[in-house]
Design a protein around this motif. Structure first.
Motif, PDB file in Angstrom:
ATOM      1  N   ARG A  32      -3.907  -3.895 -59.772  1.00  0.00           N
ATOM      2  CA  ARG A  32      -2.837  -4.794 -60.199  1.00  0.00           C
ATOM      3  C   ARG A  32      -2.805  -4.762 -61.725  1.00  0.00           C
ATOM      4  O   ARG A  32      -3.830  -4.657 -62.378  1.00  0.00           O
ATOM      5  CB  ARG A  32      -3.124  -6.207 -59.705  1.00  0.00           C
ATOM      6  CG  ARG A  32      -2.012  -7.220 -59.981  1.00  0.00           C
ATOM      7  CD  ARG A  32      -2.392  -8.616 -59.507  1.00  0.00           C
ATOM      8  NE  ARG A  32      -2.901  -8.612 -58.142  1.00  0.00           N
ATOM      9  CZ  ARG A  32      -2.145  -8.540 -57.047  1.00  0.00           C
ATOM     10  NH1 ARG A  32      -0.827  -8.474 -57.157  1.00  0.00           N
ATOM     11  NH2 ARG A  32      -2.689  -8.530 -55.855  1.00  0.00           N
ATOM     12  N   CYS A  33      -1.589  -4.828 -62.271  1.00  0.00           N
ATOM     13  CA  CYS A  33      -1.432  -4.811 -63.728  1.00  0.00           C
ATOM     14  C   CYS A  33      -1.503  -6.233 -64.263  1.00  0.00           C
ATOM     15  O   CYS A  33      -0.773  -7.110 -63.805  1.00  0.00           O
ATOM     16  CB  CYS A  33      -0.095  -4.166 -64.092  1.00  0.00           C
ATOM     17  SG  CYS A  33       0.244  -4.226 -65.850  1.00  0.00           S
ATOM     18  N   ARG A  34      -2.383  -6.454 -65.213  1.00  0.00           N
ATOM     19  CA  ARG A  34      -2.520  -7.794 -65.804  1.00  0.00           C
ATOM     20  C   ARG A  34      -1.336  -8.120 -66.702  1.00  0.00           C
ATOM     21  O   ARG A  34      -1.028  -9.281 -66.933  1.00  0.00           O
ATOM     22  CB  ARG A  34      -3.803  -7.879 -66.634  1.00  0.00           C
ATOM     23  CG  ARG A  34      -5.013  -8.181 -65.795  1.00  0.00           C
ATOM     24  CD  ARG A  34      -6.201  -8.470 -66.709  1.00  0.00           C
ATOM     25  NE  ARG A  34      -7.304  -9.049 -65.965  1.00  0.00           N
ATOM     26  CZ  ARG A  34      -8.575  -8.841 -66.249  1.00  0.00           C
ATOM     27  NH1 ARG A  34      -8.896  -8.065 -67.263  1.00  0.00           N
ATOM     28  NH2 ARG A  34      -9.518  -9.409 -65.544  1.00  0.00           N
ATOM     29  N   ALA A  35      -0.689  -7.084 -67.221  1.00  0.00           N
ATOM     30  CA  ALA A  35       0.406  -7.323 -68.163  1.00  0.00           C
ATOM     31  C   ALA A  35       1.696  -7.705 -67.436  1.00  0.00           C
ATOM     32  O   ALA A  35       2.389  -8.631 -67.840  1.00  0.00           O
ATOM     33  CB  ALA A  35       0.632  -6.079 -69.015  1.00  0.00           C
ATOM     34  N   CYS A  36       2.021  -6.990 -66.331  1.00  0.00           N
ATOM     35  CA  CYS A  36       3.314  -7.254 -65.682  1.00  0.00           C
ATOM     36  C   CYS A  36       3.161  -7.750 -64.243  1.00  0.00           C
ATOM     37  O   CYS A  36       4.154  -8.125 -63.618  1.00  0.00           O
ATOM     38  CB  CYS A  36       4.209  -6.016 -65.729  1.00  0.00           C
ATOM     39  SG  CYS A  36       3.730  -4.697 -64.598  1.00  0.00           S
ATOM     40  N   GLY A  37       1.950  -7.703 -63.707  1.00  0.00           N
ATOM     41  CA  GLY A  37       1.723  -8.264 -62.377  1.00  0.00           C
ATOM     42  C   GLY A  37       2.005  -7.323 -61.214  1.00  0.00           C
ATOM     43  O   GLY A  37       1.734  -7.660 -60.063  1.00  0.00           O
ATOM     44  N   ARG A  46      -2.748   4.303 -65.767  1.00  0.00           N
ATOM     45  CA  ARG A  46      -2.065   3.210 -66.452  1.00  0.00           C
ATOM     46  C   ARG A  46      -1.088   2.578 -65.454  1.00  0.00           C
ATOM     47  O   ARG A  46      -0.782   3.164 -64.432  1.00  0.00           O
ATOM     48  CB  ARG A  46      -1.255   3.744 -67.646  1.00  0.00           C
ATOM     49  CG  ARG A  46      -2.078   4.363 -68.750  1.00  0.00           C
ATOM     50  CD  ARG A  46      -2.812   3.309 -69.565  1.00  0.00           C
ATOM     51  NE  ARG A  46      -3.487   3.885 -70.728  1.00  0.00           N
ATOM     52  CZ  ARG A  46      -4.707   4.419 -70.712  1.00  0.00           C
ATOM     53  NH1 ARG A  46      -5.381   4.493 -69.567  1.00  0.00           N
ATOM     54  NH2 ARG A  46      -5.242   4.901 -71.824  1.00  0.00           N
ATOM     55  N   CYS A  47      -0.556   1.425 -65.791  1.00  0.00           N
ATOM     56  CA  CYS A  47       0.452   0.784 -64.943  1.00  0.00           C
ATOM     57  C   CYS A  47       1.706   1.668 -64.895  1.00  0.00           C
ATOM     58  O   CYS A  47       2.221   2.070 -65.936  1.00  0.00           O
ATOM     59  CB  CYS A  47       0.802  -0.588 -65.503  1.00  0.00           C
ATOM     60  SG  CYS A  47       2.207  -1.343 -64.678  1.00  0.00           S
ATOM     61  N   LYS A  48       2.195   1.943 -63.671  1.00  0.00           N
ATOM     62  CA  LYS A  48       3.383   2.788 -63.533  1.00  0.00           C
ATOM     63  C   LYS A  48       4.630   2.112 -64.076  1.00  0.00           C
ATOM     64  O   LYS A  48       5.594   2.770 -64.431  1.00  0.00           O
ATOM     65  CB  LYS A  48       3.648   3.073 -62.047  1.00  0.00           C
ATOM     66  CG  LYS A  48       2.852   4.175 -61.445  1.00  0.00           C
ATOM     67  CD  LYS A  48       3.360   4.397 -60.023  1.00  0.00           C
ATOM     68  CE  LYS A  48       2.384   5.204 -59.212  1.00  0.00           C
ATOM     69  NZ  LYS A  48       2.792   5.304 -57.818  1.00  0.00           N
ATOM     70  N   ALA A  49       4.624   0.800 -64.083  1.00  0.00           N
ATOM     71  CA  ALA A  49       5.837   0.070 -64.446  1.00  0.00           C
ATOM     72  C   ALA A  49       5.916  -0.205 -65.945  1.00  0.00           C
ATOM     73  O   ALA A  49       6.973  -0.051 -66.552  1.00  0.00           O
ATOM     74  CB  ALA A  49       5.904  -1.247 -63.681  1.00  0.00           C
ATOM     75  N   CYS A  50       4.783  -0.661 -66.553  1.00  0.00           N
ATOM     76  CA  CYS A  50       4.847  -1.053 -67.968  1.00  0.00           C
ATOM     77  C   CYS A  50       3.873  -0.242 -68.833  1.00  0.00           C
ATOM     78  O   CYS A  50       3.793  -0.482 -70.038  1.00  0.00           O
ATOM     79  CB  CYS A  50       4.593  -2.549 -68.121  1.00  0.00           C
ATOM     80  SG  CYS A  50       2.853  -3.005 -67.995  1.00  0.00           S
ATOM     81  N   TYR A  51       3.125   0.700 -68.200  1.00  0.00           N
ATOM     82  CA  TYR A  51       2.254   1.657 -68.913  1.00  0.00           C
ATOM     83  C   TYR A  51       1.017   1.008 -69.532  1.00  0.00           C
ATOM     84  O   TYR A  51       0.276   1.650 -70.266  1.00  0.00           O
ATOM     85  CB  TYR A  51       3.046   2.467 -69.977  1.00  0.00           C
ATOM     86  CG  TYR A  51       4.524   2.544 -69.662  1.00  0.00           C
ATOM     87  CD1 TYR A  51       4.948   3.052 -68.432  1.00  0.00           C
ATOM     88  CD2 TYR A  51       5.491   2.056 -70.540  1.00  0.00           C
ATOM     89  CE1 TYR A  51       6.294   3.073 -68.087  1.00  0.00           C
ATOM     90  CE2 TYR A  51       6.832   2.076 -70.195  1.00  0.00           C
ATOM     91  CZ  TYR A  51       7.233   2.587 -68.973  1.00  0.00           C
ATOM     92  OH  TYR A  51       8.547   2.592 -68.637  1.00  0.00           O
TER      93      TYR A  51
HETATM   94 ZN   LIG Z   1       2.337  -3.347 -65.785  1.00  0.00          ZN
END
Ligand SMILES: [Zn+2]
Lengths: 138, 375
Positions: A32-37, A46-51
């Protein structure tokens, strides 16, 4: 597959799955991405959505919703036609895998499934490995 | 960016040929494109070759047969869209004045599958873990989801396959050159439900080429009304959590950008070649390209809108499902067909008065190309 066989058969991609707390079903291991959830399976660097690099491990399952299903008539891996399903895990990610049911017992799209261990032939040599499969609920 | 035109195109018959190599196909396609353009090999200043999974330096191996002129050859692999990658790079080379004459070629040969191309046991185990042994299952899962959401019947996919086979039967370069009835399509060997064999693209061998240049060079060659490349766009995969169908998501974004960039809208298109790895993928793309509203593609099929005499004929050379899909040359076969259509040279497949044609191609869900050609 008996419990003993399951225990004796290694996970085919160990970093993708582990036993659920009931020791009968599986959970999938993603992040789970801590930055965008946003949640993902499997893990990426890295997060696929917000990197963002602020990604933490997360477990999904041991239940999911069946998003789609097909019969793979070519049966490349099992040597016989079998069901292939796509599920939506409860926090959003999709996963594809075997469906633990006969080709004449296709579960309905939208139904709930359990993530269960599923034996597949090892690619080289003999023996089996364990992956996850989607089993229709009773 | 300066204007770019297509001076010549060449194509080999697609199919499975035990006695020919991809090099043979490449040489034949390039020689045909040169003859079509009226240009010698030494006049080509740069070459780009699309090929997927057939080994290193495919374009150079074709170039070795044709002569060593010193012109650089760049090799590109973008799965199904490898040939489109070559076309796009050749377009950019001419448009940005890096050269005046650029060759895009594509070659393909059967024998490499997704699984043995995986590269390692660890990679192959990931395919097995996900029951991903048949590339058609990806499309079948999307088709089944569409059936669930929109009530699409499998016969809709069948009708698209009938249309594809009809066009393929009219194309002497098509891999499959026979018509099918709807009953035959529906009763054919199942591959991944609801898809039967005629709804899925065959794999095989082939070669295709296009020579891109400036209007000035085209005029010197006696081409006063060449086919113009009025837009060429490449879009990478776009994240969208709401859908499992990344191919469709990426295409929708690419289509919007292409329409904005060119000022051409979906109703301006006369003929389209698109990525139909399966007939169900073609159906989905009618909506993503904006040819109709969401959920209305089934009605387009029932009206015959995308077949002969329809309002927007699609895959008039048979598409991937009939003309064939050797990966490397596929995108350039699409360009070949649009060029013939815009020149009025497509014979029995001709779309009357076609002035604007679109090529769309998806590469492994990770990349989408749009080439807009006009005359
Ligand atoms: Zn993210």
């Amino acid at each position: 597959m008996s419990q003993a066989e399951q225990e004796g058969s290694a996970f085919i991609v160990p970093e993708w799955m582990r036993w659920a707390s009931d020791r009968k079903r599986l959970v999938l291991v993603g992040q789970r991405c801590r930055a965008c959830g946003i949640a993902f399976f499997p893990k990426t660097a890295r997060c696929k959505a917000c990197y963002s690099a602020e990604v933490v491990e997360a477990e999904f399952g041991p239940e999911a919703e069946l998003h789609s299903v097909t019969i793979d008539h070519t049966g490349t891996f099992l040597g016989r036609p079998h069901l292939v399903g796509q599920v939506r895990l409860d926090d959003g990610p999709f996963a594809q895998g075997f469906v633990d049911a006969g080709v004449d017992a296709e579960p309905a799209i939208g139904s709930r499934v359990d993530l269960v261990p599923f034996s597949v032939p090892a690619l080289q040599g003999t023996g089996t490995l364990t992956t996850y499969a989607f089993r229709p609920k009773e | 960016m300066r204007e770019v035109v297509v001076a010549g195109v060449g194509l080999t018959r697609f199919g499975q040929f035990a006695d020919r190599t991809y090099i043979d196909h490449g040489v034949e396609a390039v020689v045909k494109a040169q003859a079509d353009a009226g240009l010698g090999w030494s006049e080509i200043q740069r070459a780009y070759c699309g090929a997927s999974g057939i080994g290193p330096f495919a374009g150079n191996r074709v170039g070795h047969e044709l002569g060593l002129t010193g012109a650089p050859i760049v090799n590109l692999d973008n799965a199904s869209a490898s040939g489109n990658s070559a076309f796009h790079q050749a377009f950019l080379a001419v448009a940005t004045e890096q050269c005046d004459v650029a060759l895009a070629m594509g070659v393909g040969q059967l024998g490499r599958t997704m699984l043995n191309a995986a590269g390692s046991q660890a990679e192959t185990r990931k395919y097995l873990a996900q029951a991903y042994g048949n590339a058609m299952t990806i499309f079948a899962l999307a088709a089944r989801r569409r059936m669930h959401e929109y009530g699409t019947s499998p016969e809709i996919f069948g009708r698209i396959a009938v249309k594809s086979k009809l066009y393929g039967a009219l194309n002497p370069n098509s891999h499959i050159q026979r018509k099918y009835s709807l009953d035959e399509v529906m009763a054919a060997r199942p591959i991944a439900s609801p898809l039967t064999l005629p709804m899925c693209c065959p794999v095989g061998d082939g070669g295709a080429a296009a020579i891109l240049t400036t209007r000035r060079v085209a005029e010197r060659l006696g081409q006063l009304h060449p086919v113009r490349v009025t837009a060429s766009l490449m879009k990478g995969e776009v994240f969208q959590q709401a859908s499992a169908w990344s191919e469709g998501n990426t295409l929708a974004v690419a289509a919007r950008e292409m329409y904005e960039m060119s000022g051409v809208g979906p109703s301006d298109l006369d003929v389209i070649q698109l990525h139909d790895a399966t007939s169900s993928e073609e159906l989905d793309y009618y909506e993503r390209l904006g040819l109709c509203r969401e959920g209305e593609a089934d009605a387009m099929v029932l009206e015959g809108a995308t077949g002969p005499g329809g309002r927007i004929p699609v895959n008039t050379d048979g598409g991937l499902t009939s003309r064939g899909h050797p990966l490397g040359p596929t995108g350039l076969a699409q360009v070949h067909e649009i060029v013939l259509q815009l020149r009025g040279d497509a014979g029995d497949r001709q779309v009357a008065g076609a002035k604007t044609g679109l090529v769309q191609q998806t590469g492994a869900g990770a990349v989408c190309f749009m080439h807009l050609l006009q005359r």
